[in-house]
Design an enzyme around this catalytic site. Structure first.
Site, mmCIF file in Angstrom:
data_model
loop_
_atom_site.group_PDB
_atom_site.id
_atom_site.type_symbol
_atom_site.label_atom_id
_atom_site.label_comp_id
_atom_site.label_asym_id
_atom_site.label_seq_id
_atom_site.Cartn_x
_atom_site.Cartn_y
_atom_site.Cartn_z
ATOM 1 N N CYS A 1 0.752 -1.197 -0.108
ATOM 2 C CA CYS A 1 0.066 0.115 -0.062
ATOM 3 C C CYS A 1 0.904 1.266 0.020
ATOM 4 O O CYS A 1 1.960 1.369 0.444
ATOM 5 C CB CYS A 1 -0.941 0.159 1.172
ATOM 6 S SG CYS A 1 -1.963 -1.356 1.327
ATOM 7 N N ARG B 1 5.483 -0.390 -6.173
ATOM 8 C CA ARG B 1 5.254 -1.222 -5.009
ATOM 9 C C ARG B 1 4.241 -2.074 -4.941
ATOM 10 O O ARG B 1 4.129 -3.011 -4.261
ATOM 11 C CB ARG B 1 5.014 -0.300 -3.561
ATOM 12 C CG ARG B 1 5.944 1.065 -3.485
ATOM 13 C CD ARG B 1 5.504 1.925 -2.378
ATOM 14 N NE ARG B 1 5.879 1.077 -1.143
ATOM 15 C CZ ARG B 1 6.885 1.448 -0.380
ATOM 16 N NH1 ARG B 1 8.014 1.846 -0.790
ATOM 17 N NH2 ARG B 1 6.919 0.720 0.603
ATOM 18 N N TRP C 1 -3.046 -2.682 -1.617
ATOM 19 C CA TRP C 1 -2.592 -3.915 -1.850
ATOM 20 C C TRP C 1 -3.219 -4.812 -0.789
ATOM 21 O O TRP C 1 -3.018 -4.959 0.409
ATOM 22 C CB TRP C 1 -1.190 -4.347 -1.492
ATOM 23 C CG TRP C 1 -0.709 -5.546 -2.181
ATOM 24 C CD1 TRP C 1 -0.287 -5.768 -3.267
ATOM 25 C CD2 TRP C 1 -0.325 -6.688 -1.401
ATOM 26 N NE1 TRP C 1 0.249 -7.065 -3.256
ATOM 27 C CE2 TRP C 1 0.210 -7.573 -2.215
ATOM 28 C CE3 TRP C 1 -0.223 -7.006 0.147
ATOM 29 C CZ2 TRP C 1 0.882 -8.917 -1.914
ATOM 30 C CZ3 TRP C 1 0.127 -8.222 0.486
ATOM 31 C CH2 TRP C 1 0.921 -9.386 -0.267
ATOM 32 N N ASN D 1 -1.817 2.420 5.661
ATOM 33 C CA ASN D 1 -1.075 1.133 5.353
ATOM 34 C C ASN D 1 -0.748 0.395 6.733
ATOM 35 O O ASN D 1 -0.716 0.925 7.796
ATOM 36 C CB ASN D 1 0.352 1.639 4.882
ATOM 37 C CG ASN D 1 0.194 2.188 3.712
ATOM 38 O OD1 ASN D 1 -0.787 2.347 3.158
ATOM 39 N ND2 ASN D 1 1.473 2.759 3.136
ATOM 40 N N GLY D 2 -0.726 -1.124 6.629
ATOM 41 C CA GLY D 2 -0.563 -1.845 7.598
ATOM 42 C C GLY D 2 -1.775 -2.778 7.919
ATOM 43 O O GLY D 2 -2.727 -2.777 7.242
ATOM 44 N N GLU E 1 19.046 -17.276 -6.722
ATOM 45 C CA GLU E 1 18.792 -15.925 -7.115
ATOM 46 C C GLU E 1 18.231 -15.864 -8.651
ATOM 47 O O GLU E 1 17.220 -15.350 -9.001
ATOM 48 C CB GLU E 1 19.908 -14.859 -6.993
ATOM 49 C CG GLU E 1 19.543 -13.550 -7.446
ATOM 50 C CD GLU E 1 18.321 -12.702 -6.677
ATOM 51 O OE1 GLU E 1 17.818 -13.236 -5.823
ATOM 52 O OE2 GLU E 1 18.100 -11.871 -7.234
ATOM 53 N N LYS F 1 14.413 -14.869 -9.922
ATOM 54 C CA LYS F 1 14.185 -13.788 -10.809
ATOM 55 C C LYS F 1 13.384 -14.498 -12.071
ATOM 56 O O LYS F 1 12.273 -13.605 -12.248
ATOM 57 C CB LYS F 1 15.689 -13.396 -11.373
ATOM 58 C CG LYS F 1 16.370 -12.547 -10.612
ATOM 59 C CD LYS F 1 15.715 -11.168 -10.316
ATOM 60 C CE LYS F 1 15.047 -10.916 -9.054
ATOM 61 N NZ LYS F 1 15.583 -11.156 -7.810
ATOM 62 N N GLU G 1 9.763 -14.867 -10.604
ATOM 63 C CA GLU G 1 9.028 -13.521 -10.370
ATOM 64 C C GLU G 1 8.376 -13.002 -11.446
ATOM 65 O O GLU G 1 7.430 -12.386 -11.304
ATOM 66 C CB GLU G 1 9.950 -12.612 -9.519
ATOM 67 C CG GLU G 1 10.211 -13.066 -7.977
ATOM 68 C CD GLU G 1 11.406 -11.853 -7.396
ATOM 69 O OE1 GLU G 1 12.364 -11.913 -7.920
ATOM 70 O OE2 GLU G 1 10.896 -11.347 -6.629
ATOM 71 N N HIS H 1 20.725 -36.316 -6.927
ATOM 72 C CA HIS H 1 20.147 -36.847 -5.775
ATOM 73 C C HIS H 1 18.649 -36.591 -6.038
ATOM 74 O O HIS H 1 17.832 -36.718 -4.721
ATOM 75 C CB HIS H 1 20.579 -36.233 -4.595
ATOM 76 C CG HIS H 1 22.100 -36.535 -4.207
ATOM 77 N ND1 HIS H 1 22.476 -37.901 -3.810
ATOM 78 C CD2 HIS H 1 23.283 -35.803 -4.334
ATOM 79 C CE1 HIS H 1 23.833 -37.761 -3.727
ATOM 80 N NE2 HIS H 1 24.212 -36.668 -3.967
ATOM 81 N N LYS I 1 6.796 -4.342 -3.789
ATOM 82 C CA LYS I 1 8.079 -4.034 -3.542
ATOM 83 C C LYS I 1 8.663 -4.355 -2.225
ATOM 84 O O LYS I 1 9.780 -4.647 -1.923
ATOM 85 C CB LYS I 1 8.357 -2.677 -4.071
ATOM 86 C CG LYS I 1 9.635 -2.231 -4.041
ATOM 87 C CD LYS I 1 10.798 -3.006 -4.995
ATOM 88 C CE LYS I 1 12.204 -2.846 -5.071
ATOM 89 N NZ LYS I 1 12.954 -3.993 -5.492
#
Ligand code: F6R
Length: 608
Positions: free
Chosen positions: A2, A27, A74, A100-101, A481, A485, A488, A504, A603
């Site tokens: 948010c 965000r 959000w 927000n929160g 990583e 990427k 995402e 394995h 974000k």
């Protein structure tokens, strides 16, 4: 996540707030809205969907309000529709709030208010705050907000307006960032400086428990007992260009290409060439605690967790000090062995990740020294930790983290070097590492110069359903990583494994449809990795090798080879991750995905 923007001044507040909301789009959000006060009346425009739609709604308005608050939501409580979008008006229509929160006790509060006849119109937790404010208002907004918040548990950054005091915005924070901006005869509030940087660089960060009051005459900060407190005005050091695309098609591409500079900036003034060591002023006073700690934890989430893994490996290998990496989200709940002889490093790009903040709080409550490795200056983690090091990557707007990763790894490398030299690494070895680190920006540049080759490989594999990423040693977290990427931004399933672990289990997945990214530099495991490639090829896997420049052997067995310059293990992750970022980027573009704002992602993740 948010976003909040508020404005009071002399200009039309609506375009300023909407422009601010646009700056916060990166965000992640699913609905948006704005409340304004004009001729003593509060009006709200909101909708599910993007700010551009809100802009069209507002274009029809004739009002010229000089005060407004806006929000990008959000969804957490209630679906992302118009009703649940912020701002929320109180039942009487006299008060408007953006939040927000998460309010943890909202069910109990809602029940109590309903029992007293209050009628709610949304499914959000936020609406209970504005209901409380309406109930408790006795002619002074900051008193009503302060008293309402006494009933609330959870995290919030809020901004509130009332028609009864049409020249005032009251804001408050606990656990969700909020900053007030000071312009010339105009004042701003925002959850992220990106929303207001084009108007002012003078800001005051609110701390937990504080209230801010913005009027047309200025800003004031109050402590929770409503005593006025004096706060330092901070000067933002970046320009609006830093949060613009500057000619690149996407922020992510810009940020990938910025890495020669950002990696350099993370190391600027911190390498001691003569002594073969590093200087990290922010944690100088804590070096003794780090060296003599009983436990050293590194905690983080997502990409920052991958940097933590690299940090752990380097600190153990080169400084010969044990360290342990913890998912921040798990740390608090597993009764960690932490006391006043423990040191906890928290790595975070945003500095606002709720899980990481909780891990820090857990550590602090057990007496540990907490040290932040953070990008965003003045962020919650930067302020919650005892000390820390900024990574100086500049604003990262693309939701998928790229330049922050290389800069985090650069700082972990500097930290390792500093500790290693104190633990007995020779000056000669230290100097060799310093020189290798100085070469990193140009080495990243040389990989970026091959972007055409990588884009071509991306075209070949853009229809794949799965990817496997393999690497050994410090290149294993790089593989993780790379896989993250890919997931995402292109929504292709991808997994990272230590290369030898492949046999394995994951080897069962290999067939001609499986592209495998094999990070195979000429290091001490090279021969073994070449053996792994043979195993993959024997099962018809399609191998894309990340190999050291000049390695002709690997090109004979791999389907594709992307060359990276030869590096020390110490600096390898910063260079080897670049082709993986580019590959994910070009595949996502090829698939037509929203690279900068991938679905369902935010974000900074400010909820646990
Ligand atoms: C990955 C990504 C996330 C973040 C994670 C932690 O591209 O962006 O996995 O790395 O949410 O965020 P910070 O570093 O802000 O604490």
């Amino acid at each position: 996540m948010c976003g909040i923007v508020g404005y009071i001044g002399k200009r039309n507040a609506l375009p300023i707030v909407v422009e601010g909301l646009k700056r916060l789009e990166y965000r992640g959000y699913d609905s948006c809205g704005v409340a304004s006060l004009f001729h003593g009346e509060l009006s709200v425009e909101k909708m599910a969907g993007k700010v551009v739609g809100l802009q069209s709604l507002l274009a029809k308005k004739r009002d010229n309000p000089i005060i407004a608050i806006g929000h990008t939501r959000w969804a957490t409580h209630g679906i992302p529709d118009k009703t649940n979008a912020h701002p929320h008006l109180s039942q009487s229509g006299e008060f408007a709030i953006v939040h927000n929160g998460i309010i943890e006790n909202y069910r109990v509060l809602k029940k109590g208010l309903e029992d007293n006849g209050y009628v709610f119109s949304s499914q959000t937790d936020t609406e209970v705050i504005v209901a409380l404010i309406q109930t408790l208002y006795k002619g002074n907004l900051e008193d009503a907000v302060g008293n309402a918040l006494k009933h609330v548990t959870g995290a919030y950054g809020i901004a509130v307006m009332t028609k009864h005091e049409p020249h005032k915005i009251v804001c408050a924070r606990r656990g969700a960032p909020l900053v007030m901006g000071i312009g010339t005869d105009e004042y701003f509030v925002a959850s992220d400086v990106a929303a207001i940087i084009q108007h002012t660089k003078q800001v005051i960060y609110l701390d937990d428990g504080e209230l801010g009051i913005l009027t047309s005459d200025g800003v004031e900060t109050l402590a929770c007992d409503r005593e006025s407190i004096s706060k330092d005005i901070q000067h933002l050091t970046f320009d609006v260009e830093a949060i613009e695309k500057s000619g690149y098609e996407h922020f992510m591409l810009k940020e990938i290409f910025q890495q020669p500079q950002t990696a350099f900036d993370s190391m600027r003034g911190r390498l001691n060439v003569k002594d073969g060591s590093a200087h990290l002023g922010g944690i100088n006073d804590h070096i003794g605690s780090i060296l003599h700690a009983d436990q050293r934890y590194i905690t983080a989430c997502g990409t920052s967790w991958h940097s933590a893994l690299i940090g752990e490996m380097m600190i153990e290998q080169f400084a010969r000090l044990p360290a342990e990496v913890e998912y921040a989200s798990e740390f608090r709940y597993r009764e960690p062995l932490v006391d006043n002889r423990s040191v906890i490093f928290a790595i975070s790009q945003s500095g606002e990740t709720a899980d990481t903040l909780s891990a820090i709080e857990e550590g602090k409550s057990r007496g540990a020294t907490t040290l932040g490795i953070v990008n965003v200056v003045g962020s919650s983690i930067a302020r919650a930790t005892d000390a820390g090091v900024y990574i100086h990557a500049g604003p990262e707007i693309g939701v998928a983290s790229t330049k922050a990763f290389t800069s985090q790894v650069a700082v972990m490398s500097l930290l390792t070097l500093k500790l290693a030299r104190l633990m007995g690494m020779s000056k000669k070895d230290g100097i060799e590492i310093v020189e290798a680190m100085q070469r990193v920006p140009e080495q990243i540049e040389s990989v970026l110069n091959q972007s055409d080759v990588i884009a071509e490989i991306a075209r070949t594999y853009s229809k794949a359903s799965n990817f496997l990423y393999l690497g050994r040693g410090v290149n294993f977290p790089v593989a993780l990583e790379g896989a993250l990427k890919m997931k995402e931004i292109s929504y292709i399933h991808a997994e990272g494994y230590p290369a030898a672990e492949m046999k394995h289990g994951p080897i069962a997945l290999i067939d001609e449809k499986m592209p495998i990214i094999m990070i195979a530099p000429k290091d001490k495991t090279y021969a073994k990795v070449m053996g792994n490639i043979e195993e993959l090829k024997a099962r018809k896997g399609r191998v894309i090798a990340i190999a050291t420049e000049g390695d002709k052997e690997i090109a004979k067995i791999a389907d594709h080879t992307i060359y990276v310059p030869a590096t020390l293990a110490f600096t390898a992750p910063m260079v080897n991750v670049i082709p993986l970022q580019l590959l994910a980027y070009y595949i996502a573009v090829e698939k037509g995905c929203n690279v900068d704002q991938p679905r369902n992602l935010a974000k900074s993740v400010t909820v646990e």
